[in-house]
Structures are given as C-alpha cells and as structure tokens.
Design a protein around this motif. Structure first.
Motif, short mmCIF file in Angstrom:
data_model
loop_
_atom_site.label_atom_id
_atom_site.label_comp_id
_atom_site.label_asym_id
_atom_site.label_seq_id
_atom_site.Cartn_x
_atom_site.Cartn_y
_atom_site.Cartn_z
N LYS A 1 0.79 -1.11 -0.06
CA LYS A 1 -0.24 -0.05 -0.05
C LYS A 1 0.72 1.09 0.01
N VAL A 2 0.61 2.27 -0.57
CA VAL A 2 1.12 3.48 -0.95
C VAL A 2 0.27 4.46 -0.77
N LEU A 3 0.47 5.56 0.13
CA LEU A 3 -0.61 6.62 0.60
C LEU A 3 -0.30 7.79 -0.28
N ALA A 4 -1.01 7.95 -0.97
CA ALA A 4 -0.77 9.39 -1.88
C ALA A 4 -1.86 10.29 -1.32
N THR A 5 -1.15 11.77 -1.14
CA THR A 5 -1.87 12.81 -0.56
C THR A 5 -1.75 13.95 -1.65
N LYS A 6 -2.67 14.59 -1.82
CA LYS A 6 -2.71 16.11 -2.40
C LYS A 6 -2.79 17.17 -1.73
N GLY A 7 -2.10 18.22 -2.11
CA GLY A 7 -2.24 19.51 -1.13
C GLY A 7 -2.04 20.73 -2.25
N ALA A 8 -1.71 21.93 -1.61
CA ALA A 8 -1.62 23.17 -2.42
C ALA A 8 -0.89 24.16 -1.58
N LEU A 9 -0.03 24.39 -2.30
CA LEU A 9 1.04 25.59 -1.48
C LEU A 9 0.49 27.12 -1.83
N ALA A 10 0.17 28.15 -0.80
CA ALA A 10 -0.18 29.24 -1.35
C ALA A 10 1.04 30.22 -2.04
N ALA A 11 0.63 31.24 -2.50
CA ALA A 11 1.55 32.07 -3.29
C ALA A 11 3.23 32.51 -2.71
N ALA A 12 2.92 32.79 -1.42
CA ALA A 12 4.13 33.25 -0.82
C ALA A 12 5.34 32.09 -1.13
N ALA A 13 6.44 32.73 -1.35
CA ALA A 13 7.75 31.63 -1.47
C ALA A 13 7.89 30.88 -0.52
N SER A 14 7.46 31.47 0.88
CA SER A 14 7.86 30.70 1.96
C SER A 14 6.67 29.88 2.64
N SER A 15 6.03 29.41 1.47
CA SER A 15 4.96 28.42 1.99
C SER A 15 5.26 26.91 2.25
#
Length: 157
Positions: free
Chosen positions: A36-50
């Motif tokens: 089993k492999v757990l795949a996760t989706k996400g998003a980083l905001a616009a700031a370079a430091s996110s």
C-alpha cells in the motif's frame, strides 16, 4: 505581520538546516516497493515561504516492523520546483521535483527511522501558488508495506 513572516522564515530555515545537516547521510534512493502507498494531494499558497506540514505514524504489522519511510513529490505547475522532507528524531531525508508540470515525480528517497512518528514537510523555491501530490509509505526491511496512518495535515500555507 512582520512577526508572522519572521516566524515562518525561522521555521523554514530550521527545517532546511536540519535537512542540510543530516539529509545526505541518511537518505538513499528506493529501487522498488510493494504494498500500500498513501498518496496525498495538497496546495501551497503564493508566498515563496509556504510550507505544508504533515505527520504519519509507521508501525509494526503482520509483515514486520518498519524499516524506512519512502517519500516522493510531484509539482503540478510548470516552472515551480517543489521539495519534500521527512524528519524523524535526528534523521532527515529530502527530494525535489525539479521540473514541475511534467507529471514525473521526484526521485524516491527513504528515511531509515523505524517505527514511530514521521514529520513530512512540503515546500517550494519560488513565489506562486502550486498544487502538488506526494507519496509516503512505511516499509519493512523486506520492502513490504508496514503499518501506517494516513498523513495528517498539521500546517497548511
């Protein structure tokens, strides 16, 4: 606002310093994995430091005790470099998808940390919002899937 920005800078800098200090010695490519492999989706905001932060727990199951946590990341936007770090105690690993938007993941690396809680950081090198996906999987020494909880999002930036 300045305090929040300074806090983010310090946290990101500290995480990257840990990776720079121990990442090379403790990370190695994984040739293959089974189970089993757990795949996760996400998003980083616009700031370079996110930075997004997750935790997952590896544990012994019928296949045996955890030997390592394998990770890889995929940037879904052309030109945005996305990296992933796994940290457990004094150990860390790091890999980067250097060509975003091509649907090819970063090289897979492993952190030989055994059973326990792993912290996973996902960050980027430049400004601009970006979606990403990552895989994190606990493996036994025989490269079968060990017990694992779904990664839990602790920080979403």
């Amino acid at each position: 606002m300045i305090t929040l920005a300074l806090h983010r800078f310090i946290v990101t800098g500290a995480a990257l310093a840990i990776v720079a200090y121990v990442g090379v010695a403790s990370a190695f490519p994984i040739a293959r994995h089974t189970g089993k492999v757990l795949a996760t989706k996400g998003a980083l905001a616009a700031a370079a430091s996110s930075v997004d932060m997750y935790q997952t727990t590896c544990s012994k199951n019928v296949a045996g005790a955890t030997f390592q946590l394998g990770t890889l990341v995929t940037s879904e936007k052309a030109g945005v470099v996305v990296s992933i770090q796994a940290i457990k105690g004094k150990l860390a690993s790091h890999t980067t998808d250097t060509k975003g938007g091509d649907k090819i993941a970063s090289p897979e690396v492993a952190l030989k940390g055994g059973d326990g809680v792993y912290t996973i950081l996902v960050n980027k090198s430049s400004a601009g919002a970006v979606n990403y996906s990552f895989e994190a999987h606990c493996e036994t020494a025989k490269e079968t899937h060990a017990g694992q909880t779904n990664p839990v999002l602790l920080q979403n930036q």
